[in-house]
Motif scaffolding. Structure first.
Motif, PDB file in Angstrom:
ATOM      1  N   THR A   1       1.002  -1.211   0.165  1.00  0.00           N
ATOM      2  CA  THR A   1       0.057  -0.048  -0.131  1.00  0.00           C
ATOM      3  C   THR A   1       0.905   1.372  -0.089  1.00  0.00           C
ATOM      4  O   THR A   1       0.508   2.233  -0.771  1.00  0.00           O
ATOM      5  CB  THR A   1      -0.839  -0.198   1.121  1.00  0.00           C
TER       6      THR A   1
ATOM      7  N   HIS B   1      -2.125  -1.342  -5.626  1.00  0.00           N
ATOM      8  CA  HIS B   1      -3.485  -1.422  -5.465  1.00  0.00           C
ATOM      9  C   HIS B   1      -3.536  -3.059  -5.551  1.00  0.00           C
ATOM     10  O   HIS B   1      -3.270  -3.625  -6.601  1.00  0.00           O
ATOM     11  CB  HIS B   1      -4.472  -0.653  -6.224  1.00  0.00           C
ATOM     12  N   TRP B   2      -3.996  -3.568  -4.642  1.00  0.00           N
ATOM     13  CA  TRP B   2      -4.329  -4.971  -4.520  1.00  0.00           C
ATOM     14  C   TRP B   2      -5.498  -5.524  -3.556  1.00  0.00           C
ATOM     15  O   TRP B   2      -5.991  -4.617  -2.900  1.00  0.00           O
ATOM     16  CB  TRP B   2      -3.217  -5.577  -3.737  1.00  0.00           C
TER      17      TRP B   2
ATOM     18  N   LEU C   1      -6.611  -5.184  -7.806  1.00  0.00           N
ATOM     19  CA  LEU C   1      -8.014  -4.646  -7.744  1.00  0.00           C
ATOM     20  C   LEU C   1      -8.545  -4.539  -9.032  1.00  0.00           C
ATOM     21  O   LEU C   1      -7.660  -4.478 -10.061  1.00  0.00           O
ATOM     22  CB  LEU C   1      -8.041  -3.104  -7.311  1.00  0.00           C
TER      23      LEU C   1
ATOM     24  N   GLN D   1      -8.934   0.754 -10.331  1.00  0.00           N
ATOM     25  CA  GLN D   1      -7.741   1.169  -9.697  1.00  0.00           C
ATOM     26  C   GLN D   1      -8.313   2.366  -8.800  1.00  0.00           C
ATOM     27  O   GLN D   1      -7.320   2.980  -8.201  1.00  0.00           O
ATOM     28  CB  GLN D   1      -6.936   2.339 -10.913  1.00  0.00           C
ATOM     29  N   GLN D   2      -9.477   2.228  -8.449  1.00  0.00           N
ATOM     30  CA  GLN D   2     -10.084   3.017  -7.275  1.00  0.00           C
ATOM     31  C   GLN D   2      -9.582   2.130  -5.582  1.00  0.00           C
ATOM     32  O   GLN D   2      -9.326   1.265  -5.924  1.00  0.00           O
ATOM     33  CB  GLN D   2     -11.573   2.887  -7.205  1.00  0.00           C
ATOM     34  N   ARG D   3      -8.960   3.250  -5.063  1.00  0.00           N
ATOM     35  CA  ARG D   3      -8.514   2.508  -3.780  1.00  0.00           C
ATOM     36  C   ARG D   3      -9.521   2.184  -2.750  1.00  0.00           C
ATOM     37  O   ARG D   3     -10.455   2.793  -2.394  1.00  0.00           O
ATOM     38  CB  ARG D   3      -7.736   3.605  -2.906  1.00  0.00           C
TER      39      ARG D   3
END
Length: 168
Positions: A84, A89-90, A154, A157-159
């Motif tokens: 993070t 992003h995961w 993810l 790409q939104q956190r």
């Protein structure tokens, strides 16, 4: 299941002294070996992520420098926190670590060690992981540290908050 000795012979464990730059060559060899194992066990091949590999290299370098045990860096936290912080992003992540001294080729020993550890093997074969990165570092006393990080990115790409983190 293959014996450790048979697996080492199959993977071509070598006894040639590491040369400068071998850490990256070794990392790519780990990557190829893990994908061979995944294929033989019905799991899809992992893709290489240079960003994830850089996180793994940094973890191995810090283990050389600070010699801390386990997965948690005393300053940078666990694999989820490190990914993070690196802007990766995961949705799911996992990590396998290995340390050895006395052998000149850490690749085969790391892979065999991970295969014979249930938690590490779970990471190696988890079909939900799609990306990986590997980093190795050698200390002055010839101790090798290897880190492999597994990631399910993810879908967007939104956190979003992480779903799962697992250590081998």
């Amino acid at each position: 299941m293959l014996s450790r000795r048979s697996l080492l012979l199959l993977t071509g464990a070598g006894f040639v002294r590491a040369a400068p730059g071998d850490d990256r060559r070794f990392a790519l060899r780990v990557f190829r070996r893990i994908n061979e194992i995944r294929e033989k066990n019905g799991a899809p091949a992992l893709g290489w992520s240079e960003a994830v590999a850089e996180c793994a290299r940094e973890q191995s370098r810090r283990k050389v420098e600070l010699r801390f045990p386990g997965h948690n860096d005393p300053e940078r936290g666990d694999v989820a926190q490190r990914l993070t912080a690196a802007g990766i992003h995961w949705m799911q992540c996992g990590e396998n670590i290995f340390m050895e001294r006395g052998y000149t080729d850490p690749v085969n020993y790391a892979v065999v060690s991970w295969w014979y550890s249930e938690g590490h093997r779970m990471n190696l074969l988890d079909p939900e992981y799609t990306l990986t990165g590997v980093g190795l570092a050698e200390a002055r006393d010839k101790t090798w540290y290897a880190t492999q990080i597994f990631v399910t990115p993810l879908l967007t790409q939104q956190r979003q908050p992480p779903v799962r983190s697992r250590h081998g």
